[in-house]
Design a protein around this motif. Structure first.
Motif, PDB file in Angstrom:
ATOM      1  N   TYR A  26      60.740  11.319  59.977  1.00 14.04           N
ATOM      2  CA  TYR A  26      59.410  11.185  59.409  1.00 14.04           C
ATOM      3  C   TYR A  26      59.540  10.837  57.934  1.00 14.04           C
ATOM      4  O   TYR A  26      60.342  11.442  57.230  1.00 14.04           O
ATOM      5  CB  TYR A  26      58.649  12.511  59.572  1.00 14.04           C
ATOM      6  N   VAL A  43      34.588  19.264  22.206  1.00 10.65           N
ATOM      7  CA  VAL A  43      33.996  18.749  23.436  1.00 10.65           C
ATOM      8  C   VAL A  43      32.516  19.078  23.473  1.00 10.65           C
ATOM      9  O   VAL A  43      31.664  18.235  23.786  1.00 10.65           O
ATOM     10  CB  VAL A  43      34.724  19.342  24.661  1.00 10.65           C
ATOM     11  N   SER A  65      29.571  16.307  23.706  1.00 11.08           N
ATOM     12  CA  SER A  65      28.655  16.198  24.832  1.00 11.08           C
ATOM     13  C   SER A  65      27.225  16.485  24.384  1.00 11.08           C
ATOM     14  O   SER A  65      26.287  15.927  24.945  1.00 11.08           O
ATOM     15  CB  SER A  65      29.079  17.120  25.973  1.00 11.08           C
ATOM     16  N   LEU A 111      33.476  13.953  29.086  1.00 10.04           N
ATOM     17  CA  LEU A 111      32.966  14.835  28.033  1.00 10.04           C
ATOM     18  C   LEU A 111      31.523  15.231  28.313  1.00 10.04           C
ATOM     19  O   LEU A 111      31.146  16.393  28.162  1.00 10.04           O
ATOM     20  CB  LEU A 111      33.065  14.139  26.675  1.00 10.04           C
ATOM     21  N   ILE A 167      30.622  17.933  31.042  1.00  9.28           N
ATOM     22  CA  ILE A 167      30.815  19.347  30.721  1.00  9.28           C
ATOM     23  C   ILE A 167      29.502  20.006  30.318  1.00  9.28           C
ATOM     24  O   ILE A 167      29.253  21.164  30.631  1.00  9.28           O
ATOM     25  CB  ILE A 167      31.876  19.483  29.613  1.00  9.28           C
ATOM     26  N   TYR A 218      27.750  11.885  35.865  1.00 11.79           N
ATOM     27  CA  TYR A 218      28.730  11.588  34.818  1.00 11.79           C
ATOM     28  C   TYR A 218      30.139  11.496  35.399  1.00 11.79           C
ATOM     29  O   TYR A 218      30.972  10.725  34.929  1.00 11.79           O
ATOM     30  CB  TYR A 218      28.660  12.640  33.711  1.00 11.79           C
ATOM     31  N   PHE A 234      47.595  18.581  46.529  1.00  6.37           N
ATOM     32  CA  PHE A 234      47.728  17.433  47.354  1.00  6.37           C
ATOM     33  C   PHE A 234      46.411  17.156  48.051  1.00  6.37           C
ATOM     34  O   PHE A 234      46.247  17.434  49.210  1.00  6.37           O
ATOM     35  CB  PHE A 234      48.834  17.678  48.392  1.00  6.37           C
ATOM     36  N   PHE A 246      46.875   9.065  40.991  1.00 10.11           N
ATOM     37  CA  PHE A 246      48.305   8.791  40.859  1.00 10.11           C
ATOM     38  C   PHE A 246      48.588   7.298  41.032  1.00 10.11           C
ATOM     39  O   PHE A 246      49.338   6.705  40.258  1.00 10.11           O
ATOM     40  CB  PHE A 246      49.045   9.612  41.913  1.00 10.11           C
ATOM     41  N   LEU A 296      49.992   4.848  38.233  1.00  7.66           N
ATOM     42  CA  LEU A 296      51.276   4.180  38.473  1.00  7.66           C
ATOM     43  C   LEU A 296      51.153   2.693  38.188  1.00  7.66           C
ATOM     44  O   LEU A 296      52.031   2.073  37.579  1.00  7.66           O
ATOM     45  CB  LEU A 296      51.682   4.412  39.929  1.00  7.66           C
ATOM     46  N   ILE A 341      40.505  17.273  30.691  1.00  6.66           N
ATOM     47  CA  ILE A 341      39.219  17.803  30.243  1.00  6.66           C
ATOM     48  C   ILE A 341      38.253  17.851  31.416  1.00  6.66           C
ATOM     49  O   ILE A 341      37.509  18.805  31.600  1.00  6.66           O
ATOM     50  CB  ILE A 341      38.665  16.920  29.102  1.00  6.66           C
ATOM     51  N   ILE A 395      47.551  14.823  52.202  1.00  9.31           N
ATOM     52  CA  ILE A 395      48.898  15.103  52.699  1.00  9.31           C
ATOM     53  C   ILE A 395      49.510  13.826  53.270  1.00  9.31           C
ATOM     54  O   ILE A 395      50.708  13.603  53.168  1.00  9.31           O
ATOM     55  CB  ILE A 395      48.848  16.223  53.754  1.00  9.31           C
ATOM     56  N   PHE A 396      48.657  12.977  53.863  1.00 13.96           N
ATOM     57  CA  PHE A 396      49.160  11.715  54.402  1.00 13.96           C
ATOM     58  C   PHE A 396      48.503  10.543  53.677  1.00 13.96           C
ATOM     59  O   PHE A 396      47.662   9.847  54.238  1.00 13.96           O
ATOM     60  CB  PHE A 396      48.872  11.627  55.903  1.00 13.96           C
ATOM     61  N   GLN A 410      49.576   7.748  52.787  1.00 13.82           N
ATOM     62  CA  GLN A 410      49.998   6.395  53.126  1.00 13.82           C
ATOM     63  C   GLN A 410      49.013   5.688  54.041  1.00 13.82           C
ATOM     64  O   GLN A 410      48.891   4.469  54.000  1.00 13.82           O
ATOM     65  CB  GLN A 410      51.381   6.428  53.805  1.00 13.82           C
TER      66      GLN A 410
END
Lengths: 665, 489
Positions: free
Chosen positions: A66, A628, A632, B289, B292, B303, B395, B403, B407, B427, B472-473, B475
């Motif tokens: 896997y 902050v 805001s 910002l 908040i 927002y 995850f 991510f 990347l 933040i 978790i998956f 892909q």
């Protein structure tokens, strides 16, 4: 069923058992819990046997099951590498685990955490099998950490005892130190090989050997040496090698079955297995091998010394384990990987036997663990006595017993090795034989022979189980069938496994595909020329130095503890400083507590005062929160709900973009 | 001039939907109030039918029809399927809510269907006119939907603002398109790309048009400084409509952006990347910002949308670096992945508000989520997972979305941009985690039992679990995005 699904069954069967017993423990009850877990492990053992047959027939397998994640060309996969080395480990792990599962029925019979215990040991079996079956470093690391986690949980199994909590924390922290090195090693491999798959990494080995890395400016190191030493630091943590050995004796706070399974037979040998698996890398670095050799030699000898003065039956066996792990490490350092695995296997059987026998003695003596208050158990516990004798003889390397073949092979391999440090290592392992014989038979005589002292046990609140009660004046009794049956089943391999397996494992080509030994490390080849048969080797053993040393050790123990019991006290008085040194375990614990724990606390206090309170709380948290809030509030003010402002901001946006880009063009 | 019969086959799903919308329109006249459920069912059936047709007619090739105004490729098919799916989920979530407020009239379903048609046309557009046609169909339907609750002053005000600003944005877009037409002499996206590639277009006019086109797109995506309508509309519209605006149209807006900028103006990538980068950084900063300071959950999520679209843009701006184009596929599929996972999370989060609302009560304030764990541990866990995912905690799906765009940004060497993005997401984690804190550690103010239909409960649970499962998956969706883009570029 085809072999591929069988490979999956091996780790998954114990996992299923662990989940059932752990999550549905209340529903299935106590007997349900032990039935599902024993069934799971039995299936794993049977499947391992079938795979062993298949591998014997010359098949091997390397493939992924896997793919978990793929990122930048680096694949994180679950995969299996099934070869002779793996199958040996699978058999040892699943067999010892099965024995321990059965034994636990008797040992933990009255414990309230019965289902939890079974769930943990099955989970351990799963993790350990994943570790040994891995075909890549990620899965190896997963198994490595998972067995560490279960070990942590089991050392602290009786979580109401402060000593148990202290011990599991210690094991966890010391292992962190080792794992740090291990992770660095894996990281270096990933960085320089671009792969974490064993086969691909090993194929890049020769390239690694020609690279160097500057750890400190101006001082290049061989890259492969750095990688191997980092990996070995991981092994030092897991296999309790000096100076990361301090956690193993304390781990005896856990219930005895897990001392046998985890802290003697399997988990602590993970480091030995890992180095053997990495033999293609270690063979490229003389420096790393030398480091391994010296660390192993120190552990083998100096941990043996400590075993001579312990009074807790489990601690004696624990120090003996440390010392034997040292022997295995020495074998690794001498490039005799197959000998190390051979000793790992024989040791797994006889040390599991000794631990389980010690547990049986503890039950028989109503949870007294102090060997000074035992004696004469031979006639009360005949099965335990006989199996312990077998185990002890195997441990000291008495000819024809399993331990003789593996230990003698180690000593010979070291004698023939030219790795730097081999001289010292030879001295350590040969002196270790005497020490081993002395502490083993000291314990054996004190427990099973001599006068009966079980009625003199003082009340010691530190060493009793929850179900301890006031009947320790009763005579000891033999343990129930579920306890002594595993002893007998383990005693058989402790007797014969060395005799049967030495030829195929050391001098046949059993490991040919799995273990690589460089041409310059030819100790094993020399030994092969001199080896004729198991029987002749044992006969020859009677006239050798190790045998003489072992017998003198036994004789000395007999003299001190049966013939003249007054002698040890007077010797202790004469050599008081040495005794104090040993009694304090070379002051390692004290030093760690003072330097590392104290230092860490000091550092933490400083960081808390300066970093946390002033910098983080004061400037970062409160400061940024203010900022902050301010921003805001400003946004809210502008977002007034009036449409012309909205339109205005859009026009400003277009205007700014237009100005910037018209200017650019 | 000869009229050639166009190939209707690639547009079969659109035609089917239009026909069904007319059927429902007529049916709505004859049905009594008690038979209204038929309309909802028929709408769902229409969406299922569209999905079947889209799958059946998918050829895997790039097929142009209607004189190159309409394109059917895998990218369009995939996004259309996601649109049907999210519209269908939206309808399930909002059924109970609308019924309690007397808003479950035929108009709602019709407007939703027309909006869906608009999105489909946008997704399949290969011509400036079709893009504009789809966009207007979608927008006009949305304006009306926002004002669905005619008696609510807040809703009508929001609809009015949305309409005025939307008209302005359409004007900007149209003006930009006319400039591009002036420079290249064609309205076909492929033709525009060809013209720029051959260097026959006037650079100044092109860039002038580009600025206006980007501004129009930015309004549709809702990025700073074209974002001001979002908080007011999100808060003012009935929650069911907010849920709609916050989900499927994002997919269509993404498709429109990709068609215009990547398909049409790829040669100007270095220009629009820089523009979008400015907008992205502003959106990420301001969105996080400002969120908040909000005490209204719908406004807070508004927002949050602004910042999420900023993160999505990070993927779009990483396609070309220093003339090197081999990052493109990776970067655009990460942006697409981000959009898809955002829609998934957004559906769940607004679905939770709908779940907790009841007759005469809107669970739109943060305080209404206090102590949710005591009322329903299961749905508190679902909301917790959605919030964790939006915050980008591993995850969950939101983590992999962030991510992958980060990347893509790092791949092109703009590490500082990634650092800024991560800093603001830190933040941002505050206000998502505040919801979790309120649910688990505060005493419940609202203690009414949670009543909802079984289908909504099941679907919402599935939505929450999907956020964890695709985390978790990761892909699964990622490779679909990459594959469809690869086959359509």
């Amino acid at each position: 069923m085809d072999m591929h699904s069988l490979y999956l069954v091996v780790p998954l069967a114990p996992l299923a058992g662990a989940l059932l017993a752990g999550l549905f423990g209340k529903t299935i009850g106590r007997s349900g819990a032990h039935w599902v877990t024993i069934l799971g492990v039995a299936v794993a053992f049977a499947a391992s046997l079938a795979i062993f047959q298949d591998v014997q027939a010359g098949h091997s397998y390397n493939g992924s099951v896997y793919t978990w994640l793929e990122s930048g060309g680096l694949k994180l996969e679950v995969g299996f590498l099934i070869d002779p080395l793996t199958t040996v480990m699978m058999l040892v792990v699943s067999f010892v685990s099965l024995m321990v599962h059965i034994y636990t029925i008797g040992y933990m019979a009255e414990d309230p955490g019965y289902q939890r215990f079974f769930s943990y040991i099955s989970l351990f079996t799963f993790s350990m099998l994943m570790l040994v079956m891995a075909n890549n470093f990620v899965q190896l690391f997963f198994g490595w950490e998972a067995v560490g986690l279960v070990s942590y949980l089991l050392i602290g199994f009786w979580y109401t005892r402060p000593t148990a909590i202290h011990a599991n924390l210690k094991a966890f922290l010391v292992n962190r130190v080792g794992d740090f090195g291990f992770l660095l090693g894996i990281g270096l491999i990933a960085a320089y090989c671009g792969s974490l798959d064993y086969v691909q990494v090993f194929a890049k080995g020769p390239q690694l050997a020609s690279m160097s890395i500057e750890l400190f400016a101006g001082a290049p190191w061989m890259l492969v040496s750095v990688i191997c030493i980092c990996l070995f630091i991981g092994a030092m943590g897991k296999s309790a090698q000096f100076p990361l050995h301090v956690w193993l004796p304390d781990s005896m706070e856990g219930p005895t079955p897990i001392s046998a399974l985890i802290h003697a037979a399997t988990m602590v040998t993970a480091g030995i297995f890992m180095v053997s698996r990495m033999s293609p890398l270690f063979e490229l670095s003389e420096a790393a091998l030398s480091f391994v050799l010296v660390i192993g030699a120190i552990t083998a000898l100096f941990m043996g010394f400590l075993g001579m003065i312990q009074n807790d039956i489990k601690r004696v066996v624990a120090y003996s384990t440390l010392s034997q792990l040292g022997y295995m490490t020495v074998a690794l350092g001498a490039s005799a990987y197959s000998v190390a695995i051979f000793h790992l296997m024989t040791h797994a059987f006889f040390k599991a036997l000794l631990f389980l026998a010690a547990g049986s003695v503890i039950i028989g003596c109503h949870h007294n663990q102090d060997i000074r208050y035992m004696g004469g158990l031979k006639k009360h516990m005949p099965v335990t006595w006989l199996t312990s004798l077998v185990g002890s003889l195997a441990l000291i390397g008495f000819p024809f017993f399993a331990g003789f073949y593996s230990k003698d092979s180690i000593i010979e391999a070291v004698a023939l090795s030219h790795t730097p440090g081999a001289g010292f290592a030879y001295f350590a392992v040969i002196a270790g034989v005497f020490v081993t014989a002395f502490y083993s038979f000291r314990m054996y005589f004190l427990v099973f022979h001599g006068e009966e002292r079980y009625d003199q046990v003082p009340h010691d609140p530190a060493h009793h189980d929850q179900h301890h009660d006031a009947h320790h004046v009763q005579a000891p009794h033999e343990s129930p069938l579920v306890v002594w049956l595993p002893l007998v089943l383990l005693a058989i391999p402790s007797l014969v496994i060395g005799y049967l397996c030495i030829k195929p494992m050391l001098y046949g080509d059993y490991f040919a595909a799995a273990i690589v030994v460089g041409p310059e490390h030819h100790a094993l080849a020399h030994m092969k020329e001199e080896f004729h048969s198991s029987f002749l080797m044992a006969l020859h053993g009677f006239s050798q130095l190790p045998f003489i040393l072992a017998i003198s050790g036994v004789a000395l123990a007999w003299l001190f503890y049966l013939k003249r019991p007054d002698l040890p006290a007077s010797i202790k008085k004469t050599f008081q400083p040495i005794y104090t040194l040993l009694d304090n375990k070379y002051y390692f614990d004290k030093f760690n507590e003072w330097f590392f724990a104290g230092g860490a606390r000091l550092l933490g206090r400083g960081l808390w005062k300066a970093g946390d309170q002033v910098l983080i709380d004061g400037v970062l948290v409160n400061g940024s929160a203010k900022l902050v809030g301010w921003v805001s509030a400003l946004v809210r003010l502008y977002q007034s709900g009036q449409i012309y402002r909205y339109a205005f901001s859009m026009i400003i946006g277009v205007f700014v973009l237009l100005t910037l880009w018209m200017h650019r063009v | 001039m000869n009229f050639l019969m166009p190939d209707f086959y690639p547009a079969a799903a659109e035609i089917f939907l239009l026909a069904m919308a007319c059927v429902i329109l007529l049916l709505d006249l004859v049905l009594t109030q008690k038979q209204r459920w038929i309309i909802g069912l028929l709408t769902q059936a229409t969406l299922v039918g569209c999905a079947v047709i889209t799958i059946m007619t998918a050829s895997g090739q790039v097929v142009l029809t209607f004189s190159n105004m309409f394109v059917d490729d895998l990218f369009a098919d995939f996004l259309k399927l996601l649109v049907y799916f999210s519209v269908s989920v939206m309808l399930v979530y909002s059924r109970g809510y609308l019924a309690l407020r007397g808003l479950d009239k035929g108009e709602f379903y019709l407007l939703v269907l027309f909006a869906t048609l608009g999105m489909m046309v946008m997704i399949s557009a290969s011509h400036f006119l079709t893009i504009y046609l789809g966009l207007e169909l979608l927008s006009l339907s949305l304006y009306a939907l926002v004002a669905l609750d005619r008696d609510s002053a807040r809703a009508t005000e929001a609809a009015m603002k949305y309409f005025v600003l939307g008209a302005m944005a359409s004007g900007l877009l149209l003006y930009g398109m006319s400039m591009l037409y002036g420079a290249t002499g064609t309205l076909e996206i492929g033709g525009v790309a060809q013209a720029i590639y051959h260097g026959v277009a006037n650079k100044t006019v092109l860039v002038f048009g580009l600025v206006f086109v980007v501004s129009g797109l930015a309004f549709k995506l809702g990025v700073v400084p074209f974002h001001m309508w979002i908080p007011d509309v999100y808060q003012g519209a009935p929650t069911a409509v907010t849920l709609f605006i916050g989900s499927a149209p994002k997919l269509a807006a993404f498709a429109m952006t990709l068609r215009l900028l990547v398909y049409g103006l790829f040669e100007l990538a270095e220009q629009w990347q820089l523009m979008l980068m400015m907008l992205a950084v502003l959106s990420i900063a301001l969105g996080n910002l400002a969120a908040i300071a909000q005490s209204n959950l719908k406004r807070m999520l508004a927002y949050s949308t602004i910042s999420h679209m900023g993160y999505m843009l990070l993927g779009l701006i990483s396609g070309v670096a220093a003339g090197d184009r081999h990052f493109a596929l990776n970067a655009y599929s990460s942006a697409m992945y981000y959009t898809v996972s955002y829609v998934m999370m957004s559906l769940g989060a607004f679905g939770m508000i709908l779940l907790l609302s009841r007759a005469g009560f809107e669970a739109e304030n943060l305080d209404d989520f206090k102590g949710l764990n005591q009322r329903s541990p299961w749905f508190a866990a679902m909301m917790g997972m959605l919030m964790f995912s939006m915050a980008g905690v591993p995850f969950f799906v939101g983590f992999f979305a962030k991510f992958s765009v980060l990347l893509a940004v790092v791949d092109t060497g703009q590490v500082w941009l990634a650092v800024v993005a991560v800093f603001f997401s830190l933040i941002g984690a505050f206000y998502y985690l505040r919801v979790v804190k309120l649910m688990y550690f505060d005493q419940a103010i609202d203690t009414a039992p949670i009543k909802a239909n079984l289908d909504m409960r099941l679907l919402l649970s599935a939505n929450g679990l999907a956020v964890a499962l695709f985390g978790i998956f990761p892909q699964a969706i990622m490779s679909l995005c990459t594959f469809t883009l690869l086959r359509s570029l």
